[in-house]
Design a protein around this motif. Structure first.
Motif, PDB file in Angstrom:
ATOM      1  N   GLN A 107       0.824  -1.216   0.000  1.00  0.00           N
ATOM      2  CA  GLN A 107       0.000   0.000   0.000  1.00  0.00           C
ATOM      3  C   GLN A 107       0.862   1.272   0.000  1.00  0.00           C
ATOM      4  O   GLN A 107       0.606   2.213  -0.734  1.00  0.00           O
ATOM      5  N   TRP A 108       1.914   1.277   0.816  1.00  0.00           N
ATOM      6  CA  TRP A 108       2.740   2.483   0.923  1.00  0.00           C
ATOM      7  C   TRP A 108       3.572   2.704  -0.341  1.00  0.00           C
ATOM      8  O   TRP A 108       3.789   3.848  -0.749  1.00  0.00           O
ATOM      9  N   ALA A 109       4.054   1.631  -0.925  1.00  0.00           N
ATOM     10  CA  ALA A 109       4.829   1.793  -2.168  1.00  0.00           C
ATOM     11  C   ALA A 109       3.941   2.428  -3.246  1.00  0.00           C
ATOM     12  O   ALA A 109       4.342   3.350  -3.952  1.00  0.00           O
ATOM     13  N   TRP A 110       2.720   1.942  -3.331  1.00  0.00           N
ATOM     14  CA  TRP A 110       1.771   2.472  -4.318  1.00  0.00           C
ATOM     15  C   TRP A 110       1.433   3.932  -4.026  1.00  0.00           C
ATOM     16  O   TRP A 110       1.369   4.776  -4.916  1.00  0.00           O
ATOM     17  N   GLU A 111       1.213   4.218  -2.729  1.00  0.00           N
ATOM     18  CA  GLU A 111       0.866   5.590  -2.327  1.00  0.00           C
ATOM     19  C   GLU A 111       1.993   6.560  -2.704  1.00  0.00           C
ATOM     20  O   GLU A 111       1.744   7.633  -3.268  1.00  0.00           O
ATOM     21  N   LEU A 112       3.235   6.173  -2.419  1.00  0.00           N
ATOM     22  CA  LEU A 112       4.355   7.058  -2.741  1.00  0.00           C
ATOM     23  C   LEU A 112       4.463   7.253  -4.260  1.00  0.00           C
ATOM     24  O   LEU A 112       4.609   8.379  -4.751  1.00  0.00           O
ATOM     25  N   PHE A 113       4.368   6.169  -5.000  1.00  0.00           N
ATOM     26  CA  PHE A 113       4.505   6.272  -6.458  1.00  0.00           C
ATOM     27  C   PHE A 113       3.373   7.080  -7.101  1.00  0.00           C
ATOM     28  O   PHE A 113       3.625   7.934  -7.948  1.00  0.00           O
ATOM     29  N   THR A 114       2.159   6.778  -6.712  1.00  0.00           N
ATOM     30  CA  THR A 114       1.039   7.366  -7.458  1.00  0.00           C
ATOM     31  C   THR A 114       0.504   8.662  -6.844  1.00  0.00           C
ATOM     32  O   THR A 114       0.222   9.611  -7.567  1.00  0.00           O
ATOM     33  N   ASP A 115       0.398   8.719  -5.495  1.00  0.00           N
ATOM     34  CA  ASP A 115      -0.150   9.938  -4.874  1.00  0.00           C
ATOM     35  C   ASP A 115       0.918  11.010  -4.702  1.00  0.00           C
ATOM     36  O   ASP A 115       0.687  12.178  -5.004  1.00  0.00           O
ATOM     37  N   VAL A 116       2.084  10.604  -4.170  1.00  0.00           N
ATOM     38  CA  VAL A 116       3.107  11.617  -3.874  1.00  0.00           C
ATOM     39  C   VAL A 116       3.844  12.019  -5.147  1.00  0.00           C
ATOM     40  O   VAL A 116       3.988  13.204  -5.444  1.00  0.00           O
ATOM     41  N   TRP A 117       4.295  11.037  -5.908  1.00  0.00           N
ATOM     42  CA  TRP A 117       5.100  11.356  -7.093  1.00  0.00           C
ATOM     43  C   TRP A 117       4.286  11.386  -8.395  1.00  0.00           C
ATOM     44  O   TRP A 117       4.811  11.768  -9.446  1.00  0.00           O
ATOM     45  N   GLY A 118       3.040  10.967  -8.322  1.00  0.00           N
ATOM     46  CA  GLY A 118       2.166  11.105  -9.492  1.00  0.00           C
ATOM     47  C   GLY A 118       2.524  10.232 -10.681  1.00  0.00           C
ATOM     48  O   GLY A 118       2.228  10.587 -11.832  1.00  0.00           O
ATOM     49  N   LEU A 119       3.134   9.081 -10.439  1.00  0.00           N
ATOM     50  CA  LEU A 119       3.402   8.182 -11.574  1.00  0.00           C
ATOM     51  C   LEU A 119       2.082   7.668 -12.141  1.00  0.00           C
ATOM     52  O   LEU A 119       1.123   7.434 -11.401  1.00  0.00           O
ATOM     53  N   ASP A 120       2.060   7.486 -13.440  1.00  0.00           N
ATOM     54  CA  ASP A 120       0.845   7.079 -14.151  1.00  0.00           C
ATOM     55  C   ASP A 120       0.505   5.612 -13.822  1.00  0.00           C
ATOM     56  O   ASP A 120       1.272   4.702 -14.146  1.00  0.00           O
ATOM     57  N   LYS A 121      -0.670   5.416 -13.208  1.00  0.00           N
ATOM     58  CA  LYS A 121      -1.091   4.055 -12.831  1.00  0.00           C
ATOM     59  C   LYS A 121      -1.203   3.144 -14.041  1.00  0.00           C
ATOM     60  O   LYS A 121      -1.099   1.924 -13.924  1.00  0.00           O
ATOM     61  N   ASN A 122      -1.455   3.755 -15.188  1.00  0.00           N
ATOM     62  CA  ASN A 122      -1.630   2.950 -16.397  1.00  0.00           C
ATOM     63  C   ASN A 122      -0.308   2.574 -17.055  1.00  0.00           C
ATOM     64  O   ASN A 122      -0.290   2.027 -18.151  1.00  0.00           O
ATOM     65  N   ARG A 123       0.789   2.870 -16.371  1.00  0.00           N
ATOM     66  CA  ARG A 123       2.101   2.399 -16.844  1.00  0.00           C
ATOM     67  C   ARG A 123       2.731   1.456 -15.814  1.00  0.00           C
ATOM     68  O   ARG A 123       3.826   0.950 -16.027  1.00  0.00           O
ATOM     69  N   LEU A 124       2.067   1.273 -14.680  1.00  0.00           N
ATOM     70  CA  LEU A 124       2.654   0.456 -13.606  1.00  0.00           C
ATOM     71  C   LEU A 124       2.133  -0.980 -13.649  1.00  0.00           C
ATOM     72  O   LEU A 124       0.955  -1.216 -13.929  1.00  0.00           O
ATOM     73  N   TRP A 125       3.023  -1.908 -13.343  1.00  0.00           N
ATOM     74  CA  TRP A 125       2.694  -3.329 -13.268  1.00  0.00           C
ATOM     75  C   TRP A 125       3.233  -3.869 -11.946  1.00  0.00           C
ATOM     76  O   TRP A 125       4.270  -3.398 -11.464  1.00  0.00           O
ATOM     77  N   ALA A 126       2.550  -4.851 -11.381  1.00  0.00           N
ATOM     78  CA  ALA A 126       3.066  -5.496 -10.162  1.00  0.00           C
ATOM     79  C   ALA A 126       3.266  -6.979 -10.452  1.00  0.00           C
ATOM     80  O   ALA A 126       2.454  -7.592 -11.158  1.00  0.00           O
ATOM     81  N   THR A 127       4.352  -7.526  -9.936  1.00  0.00           N
ATOM     82  CA  THR A 127       4.554  -8.972 -10.053  1.00  0.00           C
ATOM     83  C   THR A 127       4.625  -9.562  -8.649  1.00  0.00           C
ATOM     84  O   THR A 127       5.044  -8.884  -7.703  1.00  0.00           O
ATOM     85  N   VAL A 128       4.206 -10.821  -8.531  1.00  0.00           N
ATOM     86  CA  VAL A 128       4.303 -11.520  -7.245  1.00  0.00           C
ATOM     87  C   VAL A 128       4.846 -12.925  -7.506  1.00  0.00           C
ATOM     88  O   VAL A 128       4.756 -13.442  -8.624  1.00  0.00           O
ATOM     89  N   TYR A 129       5.383 -13.529  -6.467  1.00  0.00           N
ATOM     90  CA  TYR A 129       5.871 -14.907  -6.568  1.00  0.00           C
ATOM     91  C   TYR A 129       4.672 -15.821  -6.829  1.00  0.00           C
ATOM     92  O   TYR A 129       3.623 -15.652  -6.198  1.00  0.00           O
TER      93      TYR A 129
END
Ligand code: SER
Length: 310
Positions: A107-129
Motif C-alpha cells: 500500500q505504501w509503495a503504491w501511495e508514494l509512487f502514485t499519490d506523492v510522485w504522481g506516476l501514471d497508474k496505467n504504466r505500472l505493473w506489479a509482479t508476485v511470486y
C-alpha cells in the motif's frame, strides 16, 4: 524535481510512518565474509533478520550505496548496453523488523509512487511470486490497481536472495513502462522487454538459505524493500536513460569537456566511464583499493575497463 528532492521525499515519506533513518553502510561490507561488496540495502540488517541482533526500532528507512559486480548480483555486462543497470547505484529502502508485513509494504509503495510522485497508474505493473496468493490478492485490494496488471512470476524473478546463503523470501516488484505508446503495453513485456523497468522490489523476508541449499523459517517475518534511485529519478524527470538524469549529467559534461568528444556520438563509452567512475570513487572512499586479488582485483578490472572504453 531533482534527485536530491526525490531522495529526501522517500526518506520523509517513511519517517512520517514512524521509520527510523539509518545511514548507508559502506560499500565494503563491515562484517560479512559472504560478500565482496554491499549489494543491497538489507545487508547491514542481516543480523536482525537472523534474530541474532535485536534493534531498538522495528521500522527503518535508508538510502544505501550498492555495488553489483560480483557473486549472485552482477550487472557489469549490462553497463554501456542498456541505460538503466549500473555497477554502482543507490537503493532506497524501507524495513519492517517483525512489524508490518505485506499489506502495508504494498500500500505504501503504491501511495508514494502514485499519490506523492504522481506516476501514471496505467504504466505500472506489479509482479508476485507464483505461490504467493496473499500478495496477489492484496495488490488490487489495498491499491485499487487493475487486477490485469498483477502478474504471477517464477522463482527467478520473484524470490529474492542476497547470496548463496542468508535471509531471503518471496518478493513483489513494481515495473514501469517507459515506452512512447502506452497502448502497446502487454503483460508479456514485463521482465522481458527493456521498455519495462523494475523500479521497486518488496521482499517478504521469511526464510534463511542454508549452505546445503535448504530453506529454514526465520523466527519472525520482515519486510525489505529496495527501489533504484537512479531509475526513479529518470522516470520522474521524464527521461528514458539514467545517464540523462541529473545524477549523471555532471559526469557526462565533464567527460565531454576533458575528451573534446560529444556524448550523443559516443554514448556507450561515455556511459561505461560514468558508471565505472562512480563505482571506483565510492569503493575507494569506503576503503577498497585496486590490487591483485579479491575485491581489489575487481576494482582493477573496472579501472581497466573504463580506461579502454575511452
Ligand atoms: N533486497 C532486495 C533487493 O535488493 C530489496 O531491497 O532487490
Amino acid at each position: 524535481m531533482d534527485a536530491k528532492q526525490i531522495r529526501a521525499d522517500f526518506i520523509k515519506f517513511f519517517q512520517d510512518k514512524d521509520h527510523r533513518f539509518i545511514r548507508s553502510s559502506p560499500v565494503v561490507p563491515v562484517d560479512d565474509p559472504t560478500l565482496l561488496f554491499t549489494n543491497a540495502g538489507m545487508n547491514q540488517f542481516k543480523p536482525i533478520f537472523m534474530g541474532t541482533n535485536k534493534p531498538e526500532y522495528s521500522r527503518a528507512v535508508n538510502t544505501q550505496k550498492c555495488i553489483r559486480v560480483s557473486g549472485k548480483h552482477n550487472d557489469l555486462e549490462e553497463v554501456g548496453v542498456d541505460t538503466f543497470h549500473h555497477t554502482f547505484f543507490e537503493m532506497l529502502g524501507n524495513w519492517s523488523f517483525g512489524d508490518y508485513y505485506k499489506a502495508e509494504a504494498i500500500q505504501w509503495a503504491w501511495e508514494l509512487f502514485t499519490d506523492v510522485w504522481g506516476l501514471d497508474k496505467n504504466r505500472l505493473w506489479a509482479t508476485v511470486y507464483h505461490e504467493d496468493d496473499e500478495a496477489f490478492d492484496l495488490w488490487p485490494k489495498v491499491t485499487g490497481i487493475d487486477p490485469a496488471r498483477v502478474l504471477k512470476c517464477d522463482k527467478k524473478d520473484n524470490f529474492w536472495e542476497m547470496g548463496e546463503t542468508g535471509p531471503c523470501g518471496p518478493c513483489s516488484e513494481i515495473h514501469y513502462y517507459i515506452g512512447d505508446d502506452p497502448s502497446k503495453q502487454t503483460a508479456d513485456g514485463v521482465n522481458v522487454s527493456d521498455q519495462y523497468w523494475e523500479l521497486w522490489n518488496l521482499v517478504f523476508i521469511q526464510n534463511n538459505r542454508l549452505e546445503d541449499g535448504s530453506l529454514e523459517e526465520l523466527p519472525e517475518k520482515h519486510v525489505d524493500t529496495g527501489a533504484g534511485l537512479e531509475r526513479i529519478v529518470t522516470v520522474l524527470q521524464g527521461k528514458t536513460s539514467n545517464y540523462e538524469s541529473d545524477l549523471f549529467s555532471t559526469i557526462i559534461s565533464k567527460t565531454e569537456e576533458l575528451t573534446g568528444k560529444s556524448y550523443i556520438d559516443n554514448a556507450a563509452p561515455f556511459q561505461v566511464i560514468a558508471d565505472h567512475i562512480r563505482m571506483l570513487s565510492f569503493s575507494i572512499a569506503d576503503g577498497a583499493l585496486p590490487s591483485n586479488d579479491g575485491r581489489g582485483y575487481v576494482l582493477r578490472r573496472i579501472d581497466r575497463k573504463s580506461g579502454s572504453a575511452g
